[in-house]
Design an enzyme around this catalytic site. Structure first.
Site, PDB file in Angstrom:
ATOM      1  CD  GLU A  72      -3.272 -10.952   6.047  1.00  0.00           C
ATOM      2  OE1 GLU A  72      -2.662 -10.690   6.034  1.00  0.00           O
ATOM      3  OE2 GLU A  72      -3.947 -10.381   5.084  1.00  0.00           O
ATOM      4  CG  HIS A  90       1.738  -9.289   4.893  1.00  0.00           C
ATOM      5  ND1 HIS A  90       0.645  -8.449   4.070  1.00  0.00           N
ATOM      6  CD2 HIS A  90       2.879  -8.634   4.956  1.00  0.00           C
ATOM      7  CE1 HIS A  90       1.256  -7.609   3.430  1.00  0.00           C
ATOM      8  NE2 HIS A  90       2.450  -7.482   4.041  1.00  0.00           N
TER       9      HIS A  90
END
Length: 164
Positions: A63, A61
């Site tokens: 982040e 992902h």
């Protein structure tokens, strides 16, 4: 939960994250981008965009990638002095990483009513039962973030894609 306002640095970094999200979409990845910067100086320490399809990695992902890069850049897993700007509300996995990395502030764009773990489904980043809480600013450039996601998924449906 308090209603905080984004700083100029937050807005600038969110625009940068939107650019990273655009890169992800061009790679047929879900268009989410993230930037970790040093809150006091504005120095970018890590950035990333979704790479799950490219890397065949469920943890890839935006982040997650940005936080790992920031930790390597500072040589420490503690990011108390940092802000994470991300175009989509973090999921439970990423919210857990934010807590474990001790990120000081999180600024996000679009809410995620089906998977958001910051405000939509859960409030993990502000939960008093956990050993770390961080400041949260929600809805920053939310329309731009949501529009990018809607356009991406609309395009996939038009092409008959069945997996994202």
């Amino acid at each position: 939960m308090t209603d905080l306002r984004p700083t100029e640095a937050d807005l600038s970094m969110m625009r940068r994250a939107l650019g990273l999200a655009k890169q992800a979409g061009a790679m047929r990845e879900t268009p989410v981008g993230a930037v970790v910067y040093e809150t006091a100086t504005g120095a970018i320490l890590g950035e990333g965009y979704n790479r799950r399809e490219t890397d065949k990695d469920p943890s890839a992902h935006a982040e997650h990638i940005a936080i790992l890069r920031a930790a390597r850049a500072v040589g420490d897993w503690r990011l108390n002095h940092c802000t994470l700007c991300v175009t989509l509300e973090p999921c439970p996995m990423c919210a857990g990483l934010i807590v474990n990395a001790r990120v000081g502030r999180v600024v996000f764009g679009a809410a995620d009513p089906k998977g958001g773990a910051v405000r939509s489904l859960y409030t993990l980043l502000e939960d008093d039962r956990l050993n770390h809480r961080c400041e949260v600013i929600a809805g920053v450039l939310a329309d731009e973030s949501a529009d990018r996601l809607r356009a991406f998924f609309r395009s996939l449906r038009a092409k008959g894609a069945d997996q994202v």
